[in-house]
Write a protein that holds these residues in place. Structure first.
Motif: not given
Ligand SMILES: *[C@@H]1O[C@H](CO)[C@@H](O)[C@H](O)[C@H]1NC(C)=O
Ligand SMILES: *[C@@H]1O[C@H](CO)[C@@H](O)[C@H](O)[C@H]1NC(C)=O
Length: 286
Positions: A43-45, A50-52, A113-120, A135-140
Motif C-alpha cells: 500500500q505504501q508509496q 526521492s532517494a528511495y 514496475g508497471a503494476l506497482c508504480e510508486q509503491r514501496c 523496504n521492510a526486510t523479508f530476506l531469509g
C-alpha cells in the motif's frame, strides 16, 4: 516447370529445414517462461525522484544483471540514509538456462514496475521466475502465506491417476534442494523454494504447499499452490512439459510453432526461387 539446380535439390531443402528445427529453441518452453502468474504491491508509496526511488532503481538493475549468471540472488541497497533502504531478491526456476533466467527476470521487473508504480514494495511471479522487493526486510524469512491457488477441472476419482499424483508429490517432498522436478507416467510435478530459505525451512514450506495441494485440489487434473516463499505444482495432463497442462500456454506454444513453420515455408520458397534464378543465369551464360 522450373527445375531446381543440383545444389538446392528438394533433399537439401529438407536437410536445411531439419537443421533449423533442431537449433531453434523449443517453442512451447520459451513461450511459457514469461507467462504471468500473479503479482502484488504494498500500500505504501514513495515520493517520485526521492532517494528511495534511486535506491530501488539500482536494486532492480542489480537483480537483472545478476540473473545473467546466477539462478538466485538477493540485494540490500542502503543508500545514503537508513530509511531509504530497499531489499530484493529473484529466483529463477531451477531448470532454466542462464539466458532464459535473465530474460525472465527482466520481464518480471518490467511487470512489477508497471503494476506497482510508486509503491514501496512489489512481487511478481512468472512461469519461469519470481521477483520481490520491499523496504521492510523479508530476506531469509520463511513465509507460508497462500498467494495463488489454482486447481484444474476435476477429472473424477481415478484411483490410478490419484495414486501416481500422490506418489509424485511425495517424491517432491522427499528430495532435497530448492528445485525439485519429478514425474511418473503422465503425471508431472515441480516444486521450488526461494534461495534464501535454509534446507529445513524449504522442507517445511514445501511440506505445507504439497499438503495443501493434495487437500484442496482433490482430484483436479492439475494444481498450483504458490506460498510466499515456495510453490508446488502438478499436472496429470500427459504432455511432455509440465506447463503444457494449461490451455493458455498450449495456445501460445502452438502459435509459436505455427510462426516457425511459416518462416520455414518462407525460407524454402526463397531457396527454390534463388535456385530458379541461378538456373536462369546459367542458361543465359551458355
Ligand atoms: C516503508 O516505507 C513507508 C513509506 O515511506 C514507511 O511508512 C514504512 O515505515 C517503511 N517501512 C520500513 C520497514 O522502513
Ligand atoms: C544474500 O546475499 C549474500 C551475498 O550474496 C549472501 O551471503 C547471503 O547469504 C544472502 N542472504 C540470504 C538471506 O539469502
Amino acid at each position: 516447370m522450373a527445375q531446381t539446380s543440383p545444389s538446392f535439390s528438394p533433399s537439401s531443402i529438407f536437410l536445411i529445414i531439419i537443421v533449423i528445427l533442431c537449433f531453434s529453441p523449443n517453442p512451447s518452453v520459451s513461450a511459457n517462461t514469461d507467462s504471468f502468474l500473479y503479482g502484488g504491491c504494498t500500500q505504501q508509496q514513495f515520493t517520485p525522484n526521492s532517494a528511495y526511488e534511486s535506491n530501488l532503481d539500482s536494486l532492480l538493475t542489480s537483480l537483472v544483471n545478476s540473473a545473467t549468471y546466477s539462478a538466485y540472488n538477493n540485494f540490500t541497497i542502503l543508500g545514503s540514509s537508513a530509511p531509504d533502504v530497499v531489499y530484493g531478491l529473484y529466483q529463477c526456476r531451477g531448470d532454466l538456462s542462464m539466458p532464459d533466467c535473465a530474460a525472465c527476470v527482466a520481464g518480471a521487473v518490467t511487470r512489477a514496475g508497471a503494476l506497482c508504480e510508486q509503491r514501496c514494495g512489489g512481487a511478481v511471479q512468472l512461469e519461469g521466475c519470481y521477483v520481490k522487493y520491499d523496504n521492510a526486510t523479508f530476506l531469509g524469512v520463511e513465509d507460508k502465506t497462500v498467494v495463488l491457488k489454482k486447481c484444474g477441472p476435476s477429472v473424477g476419482y481415478n484411483s490410478d491417476a490419484m495414486a501416481s499424483r500422490d506418489a509424485v508429490l511425495t517424491g517432491l517432498a522427499g528430495s532435497g534442494g530448492p528445485f525439485r522436478n519429478g514425474g511418473s507416467g503422465k503425471v508431472r510435478g515441480m516444486a521450488q523454494c526461494t534461495g534464501d530459505l535454509s534446507f529445513a525451512e524449504c522442507q517445511d514450506c514445501l511440506g505445507e504447499a504439497i499438503g495443501r495441494l493434495k487437500n484442496d485440489c482433490g482430484t483436479a487434473d492439475y494444481g498450483d499452490m504458490f506460498l510466499a516463499k515456495c510453490y508446488a505444482r502438478y499436472s496429470t495432463g500427459g504432455s511432455h512439459g509440465y506447463s503444457k497442462a494449461h490451455e493458455k500456454s498450449n495456445g501460445e506454444g502452438e502459435k509459436t510453432f505455427a510462426i516457425i513453420i511459416g518462416l520455414l515455408a518462407g525460407v524454402a520458397i526463397l531457396i527454390i526461387f534463388l535456385a530458379f534464378l541461378r538456373k536462369l543465369c546459367e542458361d543465359r551464360g551458355k
